[in-house]
Design a protein around this motif. Structure first.
Motif, short mmCIF file in Angstrom:
data_model
loop_
_atom_site.label_atom_id
_atom_site.label_comp_id
_atom_site.label_asym_id
_atom_site.label_seq_id
_atom_site.Cartn_x
_atom_site.Cartn_y
_atom_site.Cartn_z
N PRO A 182 -43.43 -4.55 -47.11
CA PRO A 182 -42.58 -3.34 -47.02
C PRO A 182 -42.64 -3.69 -45.64
CG PRO A 182 -44.47 -2.82 -48.10
CD PRO A 182 -44.72 -4.36 -47.88
N ASP A 183 -40.84 -2.47 -45.30
CA ASP A 183 -39.87 -3.02 -44.08
C ASP A 183 -41.43 -1.66 -43.37
OD1 ASP A 183 -38.80 -3.43 -42.01
OD2 ASP A 183 -36.67 -2.70 -42.82
N PHE A 184 -40.79 -1.18 -42.23
CA PHE A 184 -41.27 -0.37 -41.48
C PHE A 184 -40.09 0.22 -40.99
CE2 PHE A 184 -42.46 -3.35 -38.95
CZ PHE A 184 -42.49 -3.62 -37.90
N ARG A 185 -40.28 1.29 -39.68
CA ARG A 185 -39.54 1.95 -38.67
C ARG A 185 -40.30 1.55 -37.55
NH1 ARG A 185 -36.38 7.37 -39.62
NH2 ARG A 185 -35.28 6.57 -38.02
N ALA A 186 -39.25 1.04 -36.50
CA ALA A 186 -39.78 0.24 -34.67
C ALA A 186 -40.52 1.88 -34.17
CB ALA A 186 -39.26 -0.15 -33.88
N GLY A 187 -41.42 1.69 -33.97
CA GLY A 187 -42.07 2.94 -32.95
C GLY A 187 -43.68 3.14 -33.81
N GLN A 188 -42.87 2.86 -35.22
CA GLN A 188 -44.29 4.02 -36.42
C GLN A 188 -46.05 2.72 -36.57
OE1 GLN A 188 -42.44 3.09 -40.31
NE2 GLN A 188 -42.78 5.31 -40.22
N TYR A 189 -46.52 3.34 -36.66
CA TYR A 189 -47.96 2.57 -36.38
C TYR A 189 -49.13 2.47 -37.42
CZ TYR A 189 -49.59 7.47 -36.60
OH TYR A 189 -49.49 9.19 -37.99
N VAL A 190 -50.79 1.09 -37.69
CA VAL A 190 -50.68 1.50 -39.54
C VAL A 190 -52.38 1.83 -38.80
CG1 VAL A 190 -49.38 -0.23 -39.91
CG2 VAL A 190 -51.39 -0.59 -38.62
N SER A 191 -52.89 2.40 -40.34
CA SER A 191 -54.33 2.37 -39.61
C SER A 191 -55.38 1.41 -40.07
CB SER A 191 -54.78 4.14 -40.26
OG SER A 191 -53.98 5.01 -40.19
N VAL A 192 -56.65 0.75 -39.67
CA VAL A 192 -57.00 -0.03 -39.78
C VAL A 192 -58.39 0.30 -40.14
CG1 VAL A 192 -57.68 -2.29 -39.05
CG2 VAL A 192 -55.40 -1.65 -38.29
N LEU B 210 -55.27 -2.44 -44.14
CA LEU B 210 -54.59 -1.45 -43.37
C LEU B 210 -53.90 -0.64 -44.14
CD1 LEU B 210 -54.83 -4.04 -42.11
CD2 LEU B 210 -52.04 -3.96 -41.22
N SER B 211 -53.50 0.99 -44.18
CA SER B 211 -53.07 1.48 -44.07
C SER B 211 -51.29 1.27 -44.60
CB SER B 211 -52.46 2.96 -44.08
OG SER B 211 -52.13 3.02 -42.02
N ALA B 212 -50.58 2.14 -44.87
CA ALA B 212 -48.95 1.85 -44.70
C ALA B 212 -48.61 2.67 -43.28
CB ALA B 212 -47.86 2.52 -46.21
N PRO B 213 -47.27 1.83 -43.06
CA PRO B 213 -46.91 2.77 -41.57
C PRO B 213 -46.79 3.86 -41.87
CG PRO B 213 -45.41 0.37 -42.06
CD PRO B 213 -46.38 0.91 -43.38
N TYR B 214 -46.42 4.11 -40.64
CA TYR B 214 -46.45 6.17 -40.51
C TYR B 214 -45.95 5.74 -39.00
CZ TYR B 214 -48.65 6.46 -45.13
OH TYR B 214 -48.09 6.66 -46.76
N GLY B 215 -45.76 7.04 -38.75
CA GLY B 215 -45.42 7.74 -37.01
C GLY B 215 -43.89 7.89 -37.33
N ASP B 216 -43.39 8.78 -36.81
CA ASP B 216 -42.30 9.68 -36.44
C ASP B 216 -41.20 9.44 -34.43
OD1 ASP B 216 -43.63 11.76 -35.20
OD2 ASP B 216 -43.20 13.58 -35.69
#
Length: 397
Positions: free
Chosen positions: A181-191, A249-255
């Motif tokens: 899945p795509d994400f937005r630059a600047g986001q993070y994932v949980s590992v 890994l989680s999905a990407p998150y972060g704002d």
């Protein structure tokens, strides 16, 4: 948002509650982990708990939210709530956990404040809590819907790159062979990793490459304990994880993502805070961004500057980029972008209307923010990301 009666009570009791909030949160976590020890083992960061930083962050967020409600009764602190909600979503926090937190938090308040917690006071702070909890639940619900739901996905490590002595980049692909899945630059994932004692600890790491790749890429700084123990998860990843291994890994998150404006940009980082900035720069370069971009970074030395080649290459692809790298030692006077010492924007021109994005140690971000405010950048136009508990709020003021 907050009823007039409760607002008056909260305003009157905020100094007392605020003064005791550190002790309240300490009692809260003691009660919570006594009742649910698996939460400390498999959800909460044990290092942050031992250091007390998670307690400080919780105390700061509660106090900041309550203060905002009484000072701005018709507004919601959306920026603060968004940051917390993204972190919660990356951990898989569920709505029912807010009731569990409420139970132990209000028991802790009663223990610490005793007879001062009258029915009126309890009702007012109960309203504050549920306004915050319900707002977070609603944001997290939306985030889960956008990402396809809470949960973990297995990824296979296909490459590991030693960026510096203490930073390694991991490139991973879905173990199930499915799409990325795509994400937005600047986001993070949980590992999430399983440690030697069976605990399944979770940490967040920024995605350090631009969107669009068939692989996920994140970079991990090994935490070497100076005032406390070494980082459990970063140490595990550095010592044990190699190509062929699998990670959850989680999905990407972060704002900390670009707002889609044509305003001038400032991307300021220090240390491992470079990771989201490199991803943002990569996205800008891929898009052929033509507006002015000011790139600022501070590090111990050029050799300690993780992802430096990417940092320089992406900035070099932009039509209008200015680069300033500050190094405490080893700055090369022959390099036009090098500066000696700590980041200092005094002699740097910051265009009017700049949107600033900051990531790095808290003292660095506070210093840069103060410098930007002094140059006329609006507070609302300064965005930041904190690795670990958000102590910005805990130390506000």
């Amino acid at each position: 948002m907050l009823s007039e009666q409760s607002a008056a009570t909260v305003r009157a009791t905020l100094p007392v509650v605020g003064g005791a909030i550190g002790e309240i949160t300490e009692r809260f976590y003691a009660r919570l982990f006594a009742a649910r020890p698996e939460l400390l083992r498999d959800l909460f960061n044990r290092g942050n708990q031992a250091a007390g930083t998670q307690r400080q962050a919780l105390a700061g967020s509660i106090a900041a939210f309550a203060t905002h409600l009484v000072d701005h009764p018709d507004q919601r602190p959306d920026a603060m709530l968004s940051r917390i909600a993204h972190k919660h979503a990356s951990l898989g926090v569920a709505p029912e956990q807010y009731a569990l937190v409420h139970e132990h938090l209000f028991a802790a308040i009663a223990e610490v404040l005793g007879e001062a917690v009258t029915p009126e006071v309890a009702a007012a702070w109960d309203e504050v809590y549920w306004l915050m909890a319900n707002a977070l639940t609603a944001i997290e619900k939306r985030l889960y819907e956008e990402s396809g739901g809470a949960g973990w996905r297995s990824w296979e490590v296909v490459e590991r790159v030693e960026e510096t002595e203490d930073v390694a980049t991991f490139r991973v692909r879905p173990a199930d062979g499915g799409p990325v899945p795509d994400f937005r630059a600047g986001q993070y994932v949980s590992v999430q990793v399983e440690l030697a004692d069976g605990a399944r600890q979770i940490r967040q790491y920024s995605l350090s490459a631009a969107p669009g790749s068939p692989l996920r890429q994140f970079s991990v700084k090994r935490v070497r304990g100076e005032a406390g123990p070494d980082g459990e998860v970063s140490g595990h990843l550095h010592a044990r994880v190699r190509p062929g291994d699998r990670l959850d890994l989680s999905a990407p998150y972060g704002d900390l993502v670009l707002a889609g404006t044509e305003a001038p940009l400032l991307l300021a980082s220090a240390g491992i805070g470079v990771t989201p900035m490199v991803a943002i720069l990569g996205e800008l370069a891929d898009a052929g961004h033509e507006g002015p971009v000011l790139v600022v970074h501070g590090d111990r030395s050029p050799g300690a500057h993780a992802l430096r080649a990417d940092h320089e290459a992406y900035a070099g692809k932009l039509a209008d980029a200015t680069v300033h790298f500050w190094y405490e030692t080893g700055a090369d006077p022959a390099e036009a972008s090098h500066r000696a010492g700590l980041v200092d924007l005094a002699e740097v021109t910051v265009p009017e209307g700049t949107q600033a994005y900051l990531c790095g140690p808290l003292p660095f971000m506070r210093a840069v923010r103060a410098q930007l405010l002094g140059k006329g950048v609006a507070a609302a136009d300064i965005h930041y990301e904190v690795f670990g508990p958000d102590l910005w709020l805990a130390q506000a003021g």
